[in-house]
Scaffold this motif. Structure first.
Motif, PDB file in Angstrom:
ATOM      1  N   ARG B 191       0.841  -1.208   0.000  1.00 53.97           N
ATOM      2  CA  ARG B 191       0.000   0.000   0.000  1.00 53.97           C
ATOM      3  C   ARG B 191       0.869   1.249   0.000  1.00 53.97           C
ATOM      4  O   ARG B 191       2.017   1.230   0.417  1.00 53.97           O
ATOM      5  N   PRO B 192       0.278   2.367  -0.416  1.00 56.33           N
ATOM      6  CA  PRO B 192       1.028   3.631  -0.401  1.00 56.33           C
ATOM      7  C   PRO B 192       1.515   3.952   1.021  1.00 56.33           C
ATOM      8  O   PRO B 192       0.890   3.549   2.005  1.00 56.33           O
ATOM      9  N   ASP B 193       2.601   4.682   1.097  1.00 50.76           N
ATOM     10  CA  ASP B 193       3.211   5.045   2.359  1.00 50.76           C
ATOM     11  C   ASP B 193       2.355   6.093   3.082  1.00 50.76           C
ATOM     12  O   ASP B 193       1.966   7.099   2.503  1.00 50.76           O
ATOM     13  N   LEU B 194       2.091   5.824   4.350  1.00 53.55           N
ATOM     14  CA  LEU B 194       1.217   6.692   5.137  1.00 53.55           C
ATOM     15  C   LEU B 194       1.723   8.132   5.190  1.00 53.55           C
ATOM     16  O   LEU B 194       0.956   9.082   5.127  1.00 53.55           O
ATOM     17  N   GLN B 195       3.042   8.294   5.316  1.00 50.35           N
ATOM     18  CA  GLN B 195       3.562   9.638   5.511  1.00 50.35           C
ATOM     19  C   GLN B 195       3.634  10.494   4.249  1.00 50.35           C
ATOM     20  O   GLN B 195       3.721  11.707   4.343  1.00 50.35           O
ATOM     21  N   THR B 196       3.596   9.846   3.098  1.00 46.14           N
ATOM     22  CA  THR B 196       3.739  10.644   1.878  1.00 46.14           C
ATOM     23  C   THR B 196       2.539  10.555   0.943  1.00 46.14           C
ATOM     24  O   THR B 196       2.460  11.297  -0.029  1.00 46.14           O
ATOM     25  N   SER B 197       1.594   9.676   1.251  1.00 45.24           N
ATOM     26  CA  SER B 197       0.452   9.492   0.351  1.00 45.24           C
ATOM     27  C   SER B 197      -0.464  10.715   0.366  1.00 45.24           C
ATOM     28  O   SER B 197      -0.655  11.360   1.385  1.00 45.24           O
ATOM     29  N   ALA B 198      -1.033  11.025  -0.800  1.00 44.43           N
ATOM     30  CA  ALA B 198      -1.934  12.171  -0.918  1.00 44.43           C
ATOM     31  C   ALA B 198      -3.303  11.869  -0.313  1.00 44.43           C
ATOM     32  O   ALA B 198      -4.071  12.771   0.001  1.00 44.43           O
ATOM     33  N   LYS B 199      -3.616  10.583  -0.182  1.00 40.21           N
ATOM     34  CA  LYS B 199      -4.905  10.204   0.399  1.00 40.21           C
ATOM     35  C   LYS B 199      -4.699   9.172   1.497  1.00 40.21           C
ATOM     36  O   LYS B 199      -3.892   8.246   1.336  1.00 40.21           O
ATOM     37  N   VAL B 200      -5.448   9.313   2.564  1.00 40.89           N
ATOM     38  CA  VAL B 200      -5.348   8.363   3.672  1.00 40.89           C
ATOM     39  C   VAL B 200      -6.753   8.009   4.152  1.00 40.89           C
ATOM     40  O   VAL B 200      -7.589   8.897   4.348  1.00 40.89           O
ATOM     41  N   VAL B 201      -6.996   6.713   4.315  1.00 40.55           N
ATOM     42  CA  VAL B 201      -8.246   6.258   4.914  1.00 40.55           C
ATOM     43  C   VAL B 201      -7.885   5.637   6.257  1.00 40.55           C
ATOM     44  O   VAL B 201      -7.040   4.744   6.331  1.00 40.55           O
ATOM     45  N   ALA B 202      -8.496   6.143   7.343  1.00 37.28           N
ATOM     46  CA  ALA B 202      -8.126   5.666   8.671  1.00 37.28           C
ATOM     47  C   ALA B 202      -9.321   5.122   9.422  1.00 37.28           C
ATOM     48  O   ALA B 202     -10.432   5.640   9.308  1.00 37.28           O
ATOM     49  N   GLY B 203      -9.083   4.069  10.187  1.00 41.75           N
ATOM     50  CA  GLY B 203     -10.142   3.450  10.980  1.00 41.75           C
ATOM     51  C   GLY B 203      -9.850   3.521  12.453  1.00 41.75           C
ATOM     52  O   GLY B 203      -8.694   3.580  12.874  1.00 41.75           O
ATOM     53  N   GLY B 204     -10.906   3.494  13.255  1.00 44.29           N
ATOM     54  CA  GLY B 204     -10.765   3.582  14.709  1.00 44.29           C
ATOM     55  C   GLY B 204     -11.276   2.353  15.428  1.00 44.29           C
ATOM     56  O   GLY B 204     -11.508   1.301  14.814  1.00 44.29           O
ATOM     57  N   ARG B 205     -11.473   2.527  16.718  1.00 40.35           N
ATOM     58  CA  ARG B 205     -11.919   1.440  17.581  1.00 40.35           C
ATOM     59  C   ARG B 205     -13.214   0.810  17.066  1.00 40.35           C
ATOM     60  O   ARG B 205     -13.442  -0.391  17.220  1.00 40.35           O
ATOM     61  N   ALA B 206     -14.060   1.644  16.432  1.00 39.35           N
ATOM     62  CA  ALA B 206     -15.371   1.186  15.997  1.00 39.35           C
ATOM     63  C   ALA B 206     -15.296   0.015  15.019  1.00 39.35           C
ATOM     64  O   ALA B 206     -16.270  -0.724  14.880  1.00 39.35           O
ATOM     65  N   LEU B 207     -14.174  -0.176  14.373  1.00 35.92           N
ATOM     66  CA  LEU B 207     -14.057  -1.294  13.427  1.00 35.92           C
ATOM     67  C   LEU B 207     -14.246  -2.626  14.142  1.00 35.92           C
ATOM     68  O   LEU B 207     -14.749  -3.583  13.573  1.00 35.92           O
ATOM     69  N   GLY B 208     -13.809  -2.699  15.382  1.00 35.55           N
ATOM     70  CA  GLY B 208     -14.128  -3.852  16.225  1.00 35.55           C
ATOM     71  C   GLY B 208     -13.274  -5.084  16.059  1.00 35.55           C
ATOM     72  O   GLY B 208     -13.236  -5.920  16.953  1.00 35.55           O
ATOM     73  N   SER B 209     -12.600  -5.252  14.943  1.00 37.56           N
ATOM     74  CA  SER B 209     -11.731  -6.421  14.773  1.00 37.56           C
ATOM     75  C   SER B 209     -10.774  -6.221  13.614  1.00 37.56           C
ATOM     76  O   SER B 209     -10.982  -5.358  12.762  1.00 37.56           O
ATOM     77  N   GLU B 210      -9.746  -7.070  13.603  1.00 36.69           N
ATOM     78  CA  GLU B 210      -8.776  -7.056  12.510  1.00 36.69           C
ATOM     79  C   GLU B 210      -9.487  -7.378  11.188  1.00 36.69           C
ATOM     80  O   GLU B 210      -9.231  -6.764  10.160  1.00 36.69           O
ATOM     81  N   ASP B 211     -10.387  -8.348  11.259  1.00 30.98           N
ATOM     82  CA  ASP B 211     -11.118  -8.744  10.047  1.00 30.98           C
ATOM     83  C   ASP B 211     -11.938  -7.599   9.477  1.00 30.98           C
ATOM     84  O   ASP B 211     -11.958  -7.362   8.270  1.00 30.98           O
ATOM     85  N   ASN B 212     -12.631  -6.888  10.375  1.00 32.06           N
ATOM     86  CA  ASN B 212     -13.459  -5.783   9.891  1.00 32.06           C
ATOM     87  C   ASN B 212     -12.642  -4.664   9.254  1.00 32.06           C
ATOM     88  O   ASN B 212     -13.170  -3.870   8.483  1.00 32.06           O
TER      89      ASN B 212
END
Ligand SMILES: Cc1cc2nc3c(=O)[nH]c(=O)nc-3n(C[C@H](O)[C@H](O)[C@H](O)COP(=O)(O)OP(=O)(O)OC[C@H]3O[C@@H](n4cnc5c(N)ncnc54)[C@H](O)[C@@H]3O)c2cc1C
Ligand SMILES: Nc1ncnc2c1ncn2[C@@H]1O[C@H](COP(=O)(O)O)[C@@H](O)[C@H]1O
Lengths: 249, 313
Positions: B191-212
């Motif tokens: 995947r693109p590098d977090l520090q240099t990518s122009a777009k970032v999709v981030a998830g939080g606690r609400a995801l609930g699991s690694e699978d989700n």
């Protein structure tokens, strides 16, 4: 291993939403809740666990700060530290001078391991541990998320930008701890009572014969540029339209 | 006149993108002369890359087997041994720079300016305090060397196309062996590098699991985005530590940041203050993330995210 030294800095509690004073002269701290720097609590918890496993015999907590930092040291004693040292200074002390004070204590008391936070959440400097390691000429392991003591060595897992790095260091050494190392214990009322009887040495900063480091002057403070609350969309279709509008999808 | 030495971060073979940003910071000091030092066991390709950076007048290399891995106690004395000609020594405010630069400062008997976000003049800088809740203007002593780390998210990379000279230097200092590299466990992904990518999709606690978290990966792939996470999601083991965004994770400045099931704690927000557009998807309309979001959607992520991924075809 005999002795572990843990730095406990008194800082504004991490739950407080801090504000810059209107005249830009500093951060509003009047009447604000103060606590042990959260990383330092983790450092102390780790020291206590090492001692409880029989791998160290004494845990000493130290704070360089105002006389009120006694409260944080008492909390540290209640968590389980054996004794405390307060190096009193009414004005903030720069990181290199704090490192030099720690070095003086290390030479005086014979310390085998120093555990500090990876950063103090007031100035976010993240330099005291590294400075201490440098002037002491001993190993450092910064940003630790796992520490395995192995006699006169330690194996430390560090949280670095690219993942997890494992290094081995000889003791004595300095370790700065990260958030995922452990969950600090809660103090119980009887422990708070017991802590009142534990020794807390108070020393004035000027009793330390350290070379004073040229401090970095804080001239003014300003609030960060506020981000404006934007638009709310009603559904995914609205979100996609808004993204397309900005050329982002 | 200022003469700035930039300590080059690298992974043993490739120059880190942070270097082009540290050089940009150094170049914002009036009429500064900028040199880069590469400490490695094999400096060749890294030095070549550094020599291409605009504003760099010379690349110095210290090639020693001991420099195979970045160990602060090994690097710092070498940097100190060669920095007497300089008015400033700068490194990135990455874990690499944070590890070594304070050692350099201490050995030189000065304090460090951490996280420089703006240069006012050669000895006056702006830096964030209290997780970015305040910006301090600080002044370093006029008569001593300035040691600083640069907040990468505050600078755009300098251009390439330069061809600075490359010279090797010998520093005769004895290096300690008390610290040994064992291994690096990296969740290296395509995947693109977090520090240099122009777009970032981030998830939080609400995801609930690694699978989700798969929901986050799918959306990120659709957008060509890097993946980020809140501390809570990392603590819970849904994702590896290196994707954490915030005060104790990475400070990033993508054009687009999509926060999904993240409440927006101050420690998280400090990592995304400089993002272009912040999008928040959260089922709680009171979540603090909406106070900073440019586009907000109150919805259950388990419905909204698959629908969004689908809609972006
Ligand atoms: C010293 C210190 C440093 C820290 N550093 C960092 C850091 O670097 N980065 C960081 O992120 N945190 C950091 N934290 C932690 C921070 O304070 C928060 O605890 C953390 O960011 C919370 O993560 P979260 O938003 O994922 O979880 P929560 O706060 O639990 O939020 C979950 C959110 O998901 C929403 N939600 C729940 N279910 C759904 C659903 N089905 N659909 C949509 N939304 C849903 C909820 O409404 C809620 O807003 C730090 C804390 C301390 C003390
Ligand atoms: N005044 C102080 N008193 C006690 N410990 C300190 C003090 N300043 C720094 N430290 C320790 O050094 C760590 C890093 O601080 P800093 O370099 O200021 O970010 C903190 O987490 C503490 O463990």
């Amino acid at each position: 291993m005999e002795k572990i030294l843990v730095g406990l800095k008194r800082v504004v509690d991490y739950n407080v939403r801090v504000r810059v004073k209107n005249d830009g002269s500093g951060i509003e701290t009047d009447g604000v809740k103060m606590s042990i720097n959260p990383f330092d609590e983790i450092a102390l918890e780790e020291a206590l666990r090492i001692k409880e496993r029989g791998e160290a015999s004494e845990v000493i907590v130290i704070s360089v700060g105002p006389s009120e930092a006694q409260q944080q040291l008492r909390t540290g004693l209640a968590m389980g530290a054996d004794r405390a040292i307060l190096v009193e200074s009414a004005t903030p002390v720069d990181p290199l001078s704090v490192a030099r004070i720690f070095k003086t204590i290390i030479d005086r008391d014979g310390i085998d391991l120093v555990l500090l936070g990876k950063q103090a959440i007031d100035n976010d400097n993240s330099q005291t541990a590294q400075m201490l390691a440098a002037i002491w000429g001993r190993p450092q392991a910064t940003f630790a998320s796992q520490i395995d003591m192995q006699g006169d060595k330690a194996r430390v897992t560090r949280e670095v930008d690219v993942g997890l790095e494992v290094i081995e260091i000889d003791l004595p050494a300095v370790i700065s701890v990260d958030l995922r190392l452990n969950e600090p214990r809660y103090v119980k009322l009887p422990d708070i009572m017991k802590a009142k009887k534990k020794p807390l040495d108070q020393v004035a900063l000027d009793e330390f014969d350290i070379e004073s480091a040229p401090a970095i002057k804080e001239l003014t403070f300003e609030p960060p540029a506020e981000r404006e609350r934007g638009v709310m969309v009603n559904d995914v279709a609205g979100l996609v339209a808004a993204l397309k509008d900005k050329g982002l999808a | 006149m200022s003469k700035v030495l930039v300590v080059a971060e690298h992974d043993g073979s490739v120059l880190n993108p942070s270097v082009a940003k540290v050089v940009a910071c150094a170049a914002s000091i009036d009429s500064a002369e900028i040199e880069v030092v590469v400490l490695a066991s094999n400096v060749g390709a890294i030095a070549q890359e550094a020599a291409q950076l605009e504003h760099v007048s010379r690349v110095l290399t210290i090639e020693r087997p001991e420099n195979d891995y970045a160990i602060a106690a090994v690097l710092a004395p070498q940097i100190v041994a060669m920095c007497s000609d300089y008015t400033h020594v700068f490194g990135p405010s990455s874990t690499y720079g944070k590890d070594v630069m304070p050692q350099v400062a201490a050995l030189l008997g000065v304090n460090q300016v951490s996280d420089i976000m703006a240069v006012i003049d050669s000895h006056t800088f702006k830096r964030p305090v209290y997780a970015g809740s305040g910006l301090a203007t600080v002044e370093t002593p006029a008569d001593s060397i300035v040691i600083g780390t640069v907040r990468i998210a505050s600078y755009s990379s300098v251009a390439e196309g330069n061809s600075a000279s490359i010279e090797s230097v010998d520093v005769a200092v004895e290096l300690p062996t008390h610290t040994r590299f064992i291994e690096l466990k990296s969740g290296a992904s395509d995947r693109p590098d977090l520090q240099t990518s122009a777009k970032v999709v981030a998830g939080g606690r609400a995801l609930g699991s690694e699978d989700n978290f798969e929901l986050i990966y799918k959306l990120a792939d659709k957008l060509g985005a890097a993946v980020g996470a809140s501390r809570a999601a990392v603590d819970a083991g849904y994702v590896p530590n290196e994707v954490q965004v915030g005060q104790t994770g990475k400070i990033i400045a993508p054009d687009l940041y999509i926060a999904i099931g993240i409440s927006g704690a101050i420690q998280h927000l400090t990592g995304i203050k400089d993002a272009g557009t912040i999008v928040a998807i959260n089922k709680d309309e009171e979540a603090p993330i909406f106070e900073v979001a440019d586009i907000g959607l109150v919805a259950d992520l388990f419905n909204a995210v698959p629908e969004l991924t689908e809609a972006l075809d």
